[in-house]
Design an enzyme around this catalytic site. Structure first.
Site, PDB file in Angstrom:
ATOM      1  N   ASP A 115       0.896  -1.633   0.233  1.00 32.19           N
ATOM      2  CA  ASP A 115       0.343  -0.377  -0.036  1.00 32.19           C
ATOM      3  C   ASP A 115       0.809   1.375   0.104  1.00 32.19           C
ATOM      4  O   ASP A 115       0.334   2.277   0.416  1.00 32.19           O
ATOM      5  CB  ASP A 115      -0.661   0.083   1.556  1.00 32.19           C
ATOM      6  N   ASP A 175      -7.064  -3.309  -5.857  1.00 33.55           N
ATOM      7  CA  ASP A 175      -5.964  -1.988  -5.544  1.00 33.55           C
ATOM      8  C   ASP A 175      -4.929  -1.894  -5.512  1.00 33.55           C
ATOM      9  O   ASP A 175      -4.555  -1.050  -5.895  1.00 33.55           O
ATOM     10  CB  ASP A 175      -6.716  -2.272  -3.568  1.00 33.55           C
TER      11      ASP A 175
HETATM   12  N1  GLY Z   1      -7.654  -1.160  -0.329  1.00 32.11           N
HETATM   13  C1  GLY Z   1      -8.179  -1.662   0.215  1.00 32.11           C
HETATM   14  C2  GLY Z   1     -10.074  -0.730   0.304  1.00 32.11           C
HETATM   15  O1  GLY Z   1     -10.241  -0.414  -0.828  1.00 32.11           O
HETATM   16  O2  GLY Z   1     -10.632  -1.141   1.157  1.00 32.11           O
END
Ligand code: GLY
Length: 391
Positions: A115, A175
């Site tokens: 992330d 994501d």
């Molecule tokens: N990246 C985690 C979410 O979108 O909840």
């Protein structure tokens, strides 16, 4: 004569309806700024008691929730402050943005998550664009190095999660497309093409493995990195079912491939973004205001929560995609509609929700967590969409 008057009246009705869908960006930013000032007060009071909790994330069971810098959402709050500075050019926002951005800095060395695009690129990338501070650039480069350690050559993708090893071996979530911008920028800054190559390889393999024929996306793809990198499982973690289309996942995919086209000019990425946009915009399930339910396939629709965050991400992406695609008009109209809905029907009541700007996002429905609440990333992409709508 009568017919002429009727036609004129019809046209004025159409024009006023179209105008009614136009967001008043100035007003929306002003209201958002008032909310955010409240949010900052809440952040500061919380930090006096618990200094390691650096960023506001959500409201859980009515309680204000702050997170540590290693939380995946920690960068959105300082990044929002950069957007206020970008819009207002007011030094007050510059100083606030600088101050809260510092708190996330140490995550540049974090190798335990994919992330880093969210955590580092959102605040430091915006900070660098607006200030050209070389210290911010150095943080971005280091974060790109950390993220690159998670790339596996056999599978040709970046690993998303290290947790829940009993459920999957090498999980990659849709994501993750959002983290590639950090890599593209690092190549621009350093001339080192290895970051770019990792990003492109990840994006290509994600096209190959993450999508269904209708361009909807799976959430989690589990790869086998011990033999030839083949796909082991196609799953969900935050969606309704493995075969469903989780709303925010579709939004990340749209935003990700639009950004990949910007960075590479590869027609395959533009085609992918067009396909995803078509999936989102042709949905007969999403209500007329353009804000999707949290998952396109939840059988309990319409008695389920929406996801304003998915809508904000989608609106922002569509504004950008409108600048590249032949379907420009369709995307701009759709983005305008979503933004108008968000700014009129999904904003927090003034002074409420601890200062979060939007309400009605869904974070993790299967875990019954963050359902129909404000969430920081909804606010960040909403501000970005407001800024992009002016271009
Ligand atoms: N990246 C985690 C979410 O979108 O909840």
């Amino acid at each position: 004569m009568k017919l002429k008057i009727q036609i004129i009246l019809l046209f004025s009705l159409i024009i006023s309806t179209v105008n009614a869908q136009k967001t008043n960006v100035k007003k929306a930013f002003e209201s958002a700024a008032i909310q955010t000032e409240i949010l900052i007060k809440n952040v500061d009071s919380s930090r006096k008691v618990k200094p390691n909790l650096v960023s506001p994330r959500t409201v859980e069971k009515g309680q204000f929730k702050m997170v540590v810098s290693r939380d995946w959402t920690s960068g959105f709050f300082p990044a929002e402050l950069w957007y206020f500075y970008q819009y207002t050019k007011d030094k007050k926002w510059l100083n606030l943005a600088k101050k809260y951005t510092e708190d996330i800095k140490k995550e540049q060395f974090n190798r335990g998550t994919h992330d880093l695009g969210f955590m580092i690129y959102c605040p430091f990338g915006n900070g660098y664009k607006l200030t050209k501070d070389t210290a911010y650039r150095a943080v971005i480069i280091q974060a790109a190095k950390s993220l690159s350690t998670r790339f596996n050559k056999t599978a040709g993708v970046i690993k998303s999660w290290d947790h829940n090893g009993d459920k999957w071996k090498y999980p990659v979530i849709i994501d993750n497309m959002m983290n590639l911008e950090l890599l593209f920028e690092a190549t621009k800054f350093t001339g080192d093409s290895s970051f770019y190559k990792i990003a492109v390889t990840h994006a290509d393999n994600t096209i190959k493995n993450h999508f269904r024929p209708d361009f909807s996306s799976y959430h989690v793809i589990d790869y086998d990195t011990t033999t030839n990198g083949h796909v082991l499982q196609k799953l969900t973690a935050q969606g309704y079912a493995n075969e469903s289309a989780w709303a925010r996942g579709q939004a990340w995919a749209l935003y990700g491939y639009t950004m990949c086209f910007r960075a590479t000019k590869s027609k395959a990425y533009l085609a992918q973004a067009d396909g995803i946009a078509n999936f989102i915009l042709s949905s007969k399930i999403t209500p007329a205001d353009g804000i999707p339910y949290w998952d396109y396939n939840d059988p309990k629709i319409p008695h389920v929560s929406r996801d304003a965050s998915a809508a904000a991400i989608t609106a922002s992406a569509l504004y950008e995609l409108a600048g590249y695609s032949k379907d420009s008009k369709r995307y701009k109209t759709a983005a305008d509609k979503i933004l108008y809905s968000l700014s009129t029907k999904y904003v927090s009541n003034p002074g409420k929700n601890y200062g979060f700007i939007l309400d009605h996002s869904t974070g993790h429905r299967p875990a019954n967590s963050e359902v129909d609440v404000p969430i920081n990333y909804a606010d960040y992409y909403y501000l970005e969409a407001l800024l992009r709508s002016k271009k």
